[in-house]
Design an enzyme around this catalytic site. Structure first.
Site, PDB file in Angstrom:
ATOM      1  N   GLN A 265       0.821  -1.212   0.000  1.00 23.47           N
ATOM      2  CA  GLN A 265       0.000   0.000   0.000  1.00 23.47           C
ATOM      3  C   GLN A 265       0.853   1.258   0.000  1.00 23.47           C
ATOM      4  O   GLN A 265       0.480   2.267  -0.604  1.00 23.47           O
ATOM      5  CB  GLN A 265      -0.946  -0.003   1.206  1.00 23.47           C
ATOM      6  CG  GLN A 265      -1.956  -1.130   1.165  1.00 23.47           C
ATOM      7  CD  GLN A 265      -2.652  -1.235  -0.180  1.00 23.47           C
ATOM      8  OE1 GLN A 265      -3.389  -0.339  -0.587  1.00 23.47           O
ATOM      9  NE2 GLN A 265      -2.417  -2.335  -0.890  1.00 23.47           N
ATOM     10  N   HIS A 268       1.603   3.041  -3.322  1.00 25.88           N
ATOM     11  CA  HIS A 268       0.583   3.789  -4.069  1.00 25.88           C
ATOM     12  C   HIS A 268       0.966   5.263  -4.193  1.00 25.88           C
ATOM     13  O   HIS A 268       0.964   5.834  -5.281  1.00 25.88           O
ATOM     14  CB  HIS A 268      -0.774   3.674  -3.394  1.00 25.88           C
ATOM     15  CG  HIS A 268      -1.541   2.461  -3.814  1.00 25.88           C
ATOM     16  ND1 HIS A 268      -1.983   2.284  -5.101  1.00 25.88           N
ATOM     17  CD2 HIS A 268      -1.957   1.366  -3.118  1.00 25.88           C
ATOM     18  CE1 HIS A 268      -2.643   1.138  -5.180  1.00 25.88           C
ATOM     19  NE2 HIS A 268      -2.624   0.553  -3.991  1.00 25.88           N
ATOM     20  N   GLU A 333      -8.940   0.749   5.977  1.00 25.12           N
ATOM     21  CA  GLU A 333      -9.446   0.329   4.673  1.00 25.12           C
ATOM     22  C   GLU A 333      -9.176  -1.163   4.477  1.00 25.12           C
ATOM     23  O   GLU A 333     -10.081  -1.935   4.153  1.00 25.12           O
ATOM     24  CB  GLU A 333      -8.740   1.146   3.590  1.00 25.12           C
ATOM     25  CG  GLU A 333      -9.121   0.767   2.169  1.00 25.12           C
ATOM     26  CD  GLU A 333      -8.279   1.497   1.132  1.00 25.12           C
ATOM     27  OE1 GLU A 333      -8.652   1.440  -0.055  1.00 25.12           O
ATOM     28  OE2 GLU A 333      -7.243   2.098   1.497  1.00 25.12           O
ATOM     29  N   HIS A 334      -7.924  -1.578   4.654  1.00 20.38           N
ATOM     30  CA  HIS A 334      -7.534  -2.986   4.554  1.00 20.38           C
ATOM     31  C   HIS A 334      -7.001  -3.445   5.913  1.00 20.38           C
ATOM     32  O   HIS A 334      -6.127  -2.793   6.480  1.00 20.38           O
ATOM     33  CB  HIS A 334      -6.413  -3.188   3.529  1.00 20.38           C
ATOM     34  CG  HIS A 334      -6.686  -2.596   2.180  1.00 20.38           C
ATOM     35  ND1 HIS A 334      -6.173  -1.367   1.788  1.00 20.38           N
ATOM     36  CD2 HIS A 334      -7.412  -3.061   1.137  1.00 20.38           C
ATOM     37  CE1 HIS A 334      -6.576  -1.109   0.545  1.00 20.38           C
ATOM     38  NE2 HIS A 334      -7.326  -2.112   0.133  1.00 20.38           N
ATOM     39  N   ASP A 367      -6.915  -6.889  -4.017  1.00 20.54           N
ATOM     40  CA  ASP A 367      -6.840  -5.799  -4.988  1.00 20.54           C
ATOM     41  C   ASP A 367      -7.173  -6.272  -6.394  1.00 20.54           C
ATOM     42  O   ASP A 367      -7.690  -5.503  -7.206  1.00 20.54           O
ATOM     43  CB  ASP A 367      -5.433  -5.185  -4.990  1.00 20.54           C
ATOM     44  CG  ASP A 367      -5.285  -4.078  -3.964  1.00 20.54           C
ATOM     45  OD1 ASP A 367      -6.314  -3.651  -3.414  1.00 20.54           O
ATOM     46  OD2 ASP A 367      -4.149  -3.642  -3.727  1.00 20.54           O
ATOM     47  N   HIS A 426     -53.140  16.656   6.454  1.00 13.81           N
ATOM     48  CA  HIS A 426     -52.720  15.263   6.572  1.00 13.81           C
ATOM     49  C   HIS A 426     -53.826  14.458   7.264  1.00 13.81           C
ATOM     50  O   HIS A 426     -54.218  13.380   6.806  1.00 13.81           O
ATOM     51  CB  HIS A 426     -51.445  15.150   7.416  1.00 13.81           C
ATOM     52  CG  HIS A 426     -50.183  15.464   6.684  1.00 13.81           C
ATOM     53  ND1 HIS A 426     -49.858  16.717   6.244  1.00 13.81           N
ATOM     54  CD2 HIS A 426     -49.139  14.649   6.322  1.00 13.81           C
ATOM     55  CE1 HIS A 426     -48.676  16.685   5.661  1.00 13.81           C
ATOM     56  NE2 HIS A 426     -48.228  15.439   5.682  1.00 13.81           N
TER      57      HIS A 426
END
Length: 441
Positions: A265, A268, A333-334, A367, A426
């Site tokens: 990661q 990235h 996230e992971h 992934d 109503h």
């Protein structure tokens, strides 16, 4: 060039641990006023001038010598051509990954349902796919065919009639793998346009680009800012932050494996975050040594170095239960549970985008080809968000049918509540449908 790391070491027993962890996790968007104004100007231009603005911005920002919008459209035949231009091994890998993603997401499909009450009242839910979805795909060096599969296939499984893809081609660089993935995933139309202008075109439509109902897919800060501005006009998947991985390890996994998982990661971008949590201090030392040993061998070593030094950490905890507490605090996230019995610890995890179970399950498999979606909530939003899925491309409409008897029964309840809110119309609307016999009771 020599590369080395100075990854942060934290200990959950330290009195200042919570403050240090909060600082480590903090991440602010770089969408400053200048970026924001440029995006607003681009959106306005696309809304006012349509295709002409798209051509102009593509010439200016991507260096593409387009003379008309026709130069920026790829038809289905061009996508099929891409399949012949990639290697047989690449095509096989794309097709296998696509099959696995499709099979997994087929299980997410939701059907409409109804039930009938004793008095004949029918209640239910109608599930309907979106008419059209827009898929943003980064171009140039940051080309991700896997993202095409992960975004387009759930839309098609959901029943979306048309998936429109936008992908920039800087200086005319076309990524055949991306186009081949689009072909395999069932993308219907492709426009070689990127940036905020592509988001604006999908949101509002132009003479050539159809207006979509929802925009999904990753992009740079201009894309993210544009998605934020068009939300409401269209749906969006999320405003994603940098990629993140949290590895929880009991100290028994090969430290080289863990170091490479962190790198997966960190490579990235410089803002990506890679964190390891373990109760074994000696194991943290071994992983630190593996990081220093393996970093010089990495193609993206300098990016990894900046990521690990700036936002990475090795965190020592008292025991595995405290490791779970830290994991839930981070809401990654992971999340890799690199432990002997991951199933035993799964009930303790409340917040994570995707959970990778056991020593052999690297995040990289998720992934590309495991099957579950790799579009996941970042920046702690796993506390309230879920991975992209078929449900993101479906709408749910409530179904209410009242029999005469049912309308009369419910009307009495509605009347009381409506008059309690001083909403007389109503109340009277409901009261008109109360049966005369019941009115007199």
């Amino acid at each position: 060039m020599t590369v080395s790391t100075a990854i942060a070491r934290l200990n959950a027993a330290d009195p200042d641990f919570a403050r240090h962890l909060d600082h480590l996790l903090s991440w602010e968007s770089v969408s400053d006023d200048a970026v924001n104004q440029r995006v607003l100007d681009i959106i306005k231009a696309v809304r006012e001038r349509g295709d002409a603005a798209l051509v102009e911005f593509t010439q200016r920002f991507d260096g593409v010598q387009a003379t008309s919008i026709d130069d920026l459209i790829l038809d289905r035949e061009r996508l099929e051509l891409a399949l012949t231009r990639i290697t047989p091994v690449q095509r096989q890998a794309l097709e296998k990954a696509a099959d696995r993603v499709r099979i997994y997401h087929e299980r997410q499909k939701q059907d409409s349902w109804q039930y009938t009450e004793a008095d004949g009242t029918v209640l239910g839910q109608k599930v309907t796919p979106l008419d059209r979805a827009g898929l943003y795909v980064p171009g140039g060096k940051a080309s991700y065919p896997s993202s095409v599969l992960m975004n387009a296939i759930p839309a098609k499984v959901a029943g979306v009639a048309e998936v429109v893809m936008v992908v920039p081609t800087p200086r005319g660089e076309v990524n055949e793998l991306v186009l081949a993935a689009a072909c395999i995933a069932g993308v219907d139309r492709v426009f070689t346009v990127g940036g905020a202008q592509a988001v604006a075109a999908l949101a509002y439509g132009t003479e050539s680009v159809p207006q979509v109902d929802k925009i999904v897919g990753p992009g740079n800060i201009y894309v993210a800012t544009a998605k934020r501005h068009v939300f409401g006009q269209v749906g969006i998947d999320m405003i994603a932050g940098p990629s993140e991985i949290l590895v929880v390890c009991d100290g028994q996994t090969d430290p080289d494996w863990i170091a490479m998982d962190l790198f997966s990661q960190a490579e990235h971008d410089e803002d990506a975050q890679a964190i390891l949590v373990s109760p074994d201090a000696a194991f943290l030392d071994r992983v630190a040594a593996s990081i220093d040993k393996l970093l010089p061998t990495m193609e993206r070593a300098q990016i990894i170095q900046k990521s690990v030094n700036g936002r990475g950490a090795l965190i020592q905890v008292e025991d595995m239960q405290q490791a779970m507490d830290v994991a839930n605090r981070i809401a990654p996230e992971h999340l890799e549970l690199s432990v002997a019995d991951p199933q035993a610890w799964l009930p303790h995890i409340r917040h994570a985008g995707a959970i990778f179970m056991g020593r052999h399950t690297s995040e990289a498999l998720g992934d590309y080809c495991a099957g579950p979606n790799h579009v996941l909530p970042t920046s702690g939003t796993a506390r309230f968000s879920s991975p992209l899925g078929v449900y993101d491309f479906q709408k749910r409409s409530s179904i209410i049918f009242c029999s005469e008897q049912g309308a009369s029964e419910l009307g009495q309840t509605a009347s009381v509540l409506a008059r309690g809110e001083s909403l007389t119309a109503h109340a009277r609307s409901a009261e008109y449908r109360i049966l005369t016999q019941q009115k007199g009771n």
